[in-house]
Motif scaffolding. Structure first.
Motif, PDB file in Angstrom:
ATOM      1  N   PRO A  25      47.023  33.463 127.437  1.00 13.90           N
ATOM      2  CA  PRO A  25      45.811  32.627 127.447  1.00 13.90           C
ATOM      3  C   PRO A  25      46.006  31.319 126.681  1.00 13.90           C
ATOM      4  O   PRO A  25      46.805  31.247 125.742  1.00 13.90           O
ATOM      5  CB  PRO A  25      44.763  33.490 126.743  1.00 13.90           C
ATOM      6  N   ASP A  26      45.290  30.302 127.094  1.00 16.96           N
ATOM      7  CA  ASP A  26      45.268  29.033 126.362  1.00 16.96           C
ATOM      8  C   ASP A  26      44.210  29.139 125.277  1.00 16.96           C
ATOM      9  O   ASP A  26      43.031  29.322 125.571  1.00 16.96           O
ATOM     10  CB  ASP A  26      44.931  27.867 127.301  1.00 16.96           C
ATOM     11  N   VAL A  27      44.639  29.091 124.034  1.00 19.63           N
ATOM     12  CA  VAL A  27      43.717  29.101 122.897  1.00 19.63           C
ATOM     13  C   VAL A  27      44.055  27.897 122.031  1.00 19.63           C
ATOM     14  O   VAL A  27      45.208  27.461 121.986  1.00 19.63           O
ATOM     15  CB  VAL A  27      43.813  30.409 122.072  1.00 19.63           C
ATOM     16  N   PRO A  28      43.071  27.339 121.337  1.00 17.13           N
ATOM     17  CA  PRO A  28      43.357  26.185 120.478  1.00 17.13           C
ATOM     18  C   PRO A  28      44.314  26.566 119.340  1.00 17.13           C
ATOM     19  O   PRO A  28      44.144  27.603 118.697  1.00 17.13           O
ATOM     20  CB  PRO A  28      41.992  25.797 119.910  1.00 17.13           C
ATOM     21  N   VAL A  29      45.327  25.746 119.132  1.00 15.24           N
ATOM     22  CA  VAL A  29      46.270  25.933 118.031  1.00 15.24           C
ATOM     23  C   VAL A  29      46.346  24.624 117.273  1.00 15.24           C
ATOM     24  O   VAL A  29      46.598  23.570 117.858  1.00 15.24           O
ATOM     25  CB  VAL A  29      47.671  26.332 118.537  1.00 15.24           C
ATOM     26  N   ASN A  30      46.107  24.689 115.971  1.00 12.30           N
ATOM     27  CA  ASN A  30      46.202  23.505 115.120  1.00 12.30           C
ATOM     28  C   ASN A  30      46.612  23.951 113.721  1.00 12.30           C
ATOM     29  O   ASN A  30      45.777  24.175 112.857  1.00 12.30           O
ATOM     30  CB  ASN A  30      44.881  22.735 115.090  1.00 12.30           C
ATOM     31  N   PHE A  31      47.927  24.103 113.529  1.00  8.84           N
ATOM     32  CA  PHE A  31      48.480  24.486 112.233  1.00  8.84           C
ATOM     33  C   PHE A  31      49.110  23.257 111.596  1.00  8.84           C
ATOM     34  O   PHE A  31      49.846  22.519 112.242  1.00  8.84           O
ATOM     35  CB  PHE A  31      49.543  25.573 112.394  1.00  8.84           C
ATOM     36  N   SER A  32      48.821  23.044 110.334  1.00 10.80           N
ATOM     37  CA  SER A  32      49.385  21.921 109.605  1.00 10.80           C
ATOM     38  C   SER A  32      49.637  22.345 108.173  1.00 10.80           C
ATOM     39  O   SER A  32      48.793  23.003 107.552  1.00 10.80           O
ATOM     40  CB  SER A  32      48.417  20.735 109.648  1.00 10.80           C
ATOM     41  N   SER A  51      57.280  33.374 110.879  1.00 14.55           N
ATOM     42  CA  SER A  51      56.177  33.768 111.755  1.00 14.55           C
ATOM     43  C   SER A  51      54.900  33.717 110.935  1.00 14.55           C
ATOM     44  O   SER A  51      54.892  34.056 109.755  1.00 14.55           O
ATOM     45  CB  SER A  51      56.408  35.153 112.349  1.00 14.55           C
ATOM     46  N   LEU A  52      53.846  33.251 111.582  1.00 12.89           N
ATOM     47  CA  LEU A  52      52.543  33.099 110.938  1.00 12.89           C
ATOM     48  C   LEU A  52      51.488  33.767 111.797  1.00 12.89           C
ATOM     49  O   LEU A  52      51.492  33.633 113.024  1.00 12.89           O
ATOM     50  CB  LEU A  52      52.198  31.616 110.762  1.00 12.89           C
ATOM     51  N   THR A  53      50.577  34.487 111.156  1.00 12.96           N
ATOM     52  CA  THR A  53      49.475  35.109 111.889  1.00 12.96           C
ATOM     53  C   THR A  53      48.276  34.166 111.876  1.00 12.96           C
ATOM     54  O   THR A  53      48.297  33.123 111.232  1.00 12.96           O
ATOM     55  CB  THR A  53      49.102  36.457 111.252  1.00 12.96           C
ATOM     56  N   SER A  54      47.248  34.529 112.587  1.00 11.52           N
ATOM     57  CA  SER A  54      45.977  33.793 112.650  1.00 11.52           C
ATOM     58  C   SER A  54      46.051  32.488 113.435  1.00 11.52           C
ATOM     59  O   SER A  54      45.145  31.659 113.326  1.00 11.52           O
ATOM     60  CB  SER A  54      45.442  33.502 111.241  1.00 11.52           C
ATOM     61  N   TYR A  55      47.094  32.286 114.201  1.00 13.71           N
ATOM     62  CA  TYR A  55      47.202  31.108 115.069  1.00 13.71           C
ATOM     63  C   TYR A  55      47.645  31.587 116.440  1.00 13.71           C
ATOM     64  O   TYR A  55      48.380  32.570 116.558  1.00 13.71           O
ATOM     65  CB  TYR A  55      48.222  30.099 114.527  1.00 13.71           C
ATOM     66  N   GLY A  56      47.223  30.894 117.492  1.00  6.93           N
ATOM     67  CA  GLY A  56      47.617  31.271 118.835  1.00  6.93           C
ATOM     68  C   GLY A  56      47.010  32.604 119.248  1.00  6.93           C
ATOM     69  O   GLY A  56      46.011  33.055 118.704  1.00  6.93           O
ATOM     70  N   VAL A  57      47.656  33.244 120.205  1.00  6.32           N
ATOM     71  CA  VAL A  57      47.187  34.524 120.725  1.00  6.32           C
ATOM     72  C   VAL A  57      47.605  35.671 119.807  1.00  6.32           C
ATOM     73  O   VAL A  57      46.805  36.529 119.458  1.00  6.32           O
ATOM     74  CB  VAL A  57      47.711  34.756 122.162  1.00  6.32           C
TER      75      VAL A  57
END
Length: 137
Positions: A25-32, A51-57
Motif C-alpha cells: 500500500p501507498d502510505v505517507p512516509v516522512n522520516f527526518s 531498520s526503523l519501526t513506525s514508518y511505512g507499512v
C-alpha cells in the motif's frame, strides 16, 4: 475466429500482469533525523544498515551503499504483502530476509535474490541536506 483469439489474448495478458503487481500500500512516509542520531549510528560507514519501526507499512530500512549513496525501502515483504511481514536485516548487511516466507532481498537495490520473492522491496526517496537524512515518498 480472429475476434475469439484476440479476446483470449487480452484476457491472458491481463491475468498474467496482475500476478506480478506489487501490492504494498501507498502510505505517507516522512522520516527526518540528523545523521548523528544514535539510531543511525550503523550508517556511519558504507555497508551499514538500520531498520526503523513506525514508518511505512512495516517500518523502513535505510542502507548506505559502497558508493556512499543512501537507499531506503519499506520493510514489508513483497511475498503475501497483505500480511505485512517485516523483513529483517541479515548479517552482514547485504540482504534482508522475510522470516515467514524465507524470501531474501538485496539491500543495494531492493531486488529479490531468493525465492519465493519475485518483486523488489518498495523503495522510498532519500535526500541528504547538510547533516540531515530524510526519507519520503
Amino acid at each position: 475466429m480472429n475476434r475469439l483469439i484476440g479476446l483470449f489474448l487480452i484476457v491472458l495478458l491481463g491475468t498474467s500482469c496482475a500476478k506480478e503487481e506489487n501490492l504494498i500500500p501507498d502510505v505517507p512516509v516522512n522520516f527526518s533525523a540528523p545523521l548523528t542520531d544514535p539510531r543511525l549510528s550503523r550508517l556511519s560507514a558504507a555497508g551499514g544498515a538500520v531498520s526503523l519501526t513506525s514508518y511505512g507499512v512495516a517500518g523502513i530500512v535505510i542502507y548506505r551503499r559502497a558508493d556512499n549513496a543512501y537507499v531506503a525501502y519499506d520493510r514489508c515483504s513483497t511475498v503475501n504483502p497483505q500480511a505485512k511481514n517485516a523483513v529483517n536485516i541479515d548479517d552482514p548487511n547485504l540482504t534482508a530476509t522475510d522470516p515467514i516466507s524465507g524470501a531474501k532481498y538485496s539491500l543495494y537495490d531492493g531486488s529479490p535474490v531468493k525465492a519465493p520473492a519475485k518483486t523488489s522491496l518498495k523503495q522510498y526517496n532519500v535526500t541528504i541536506a547538510g547533516n540531515t537524512i530524510q526519507v519520503i515518498n
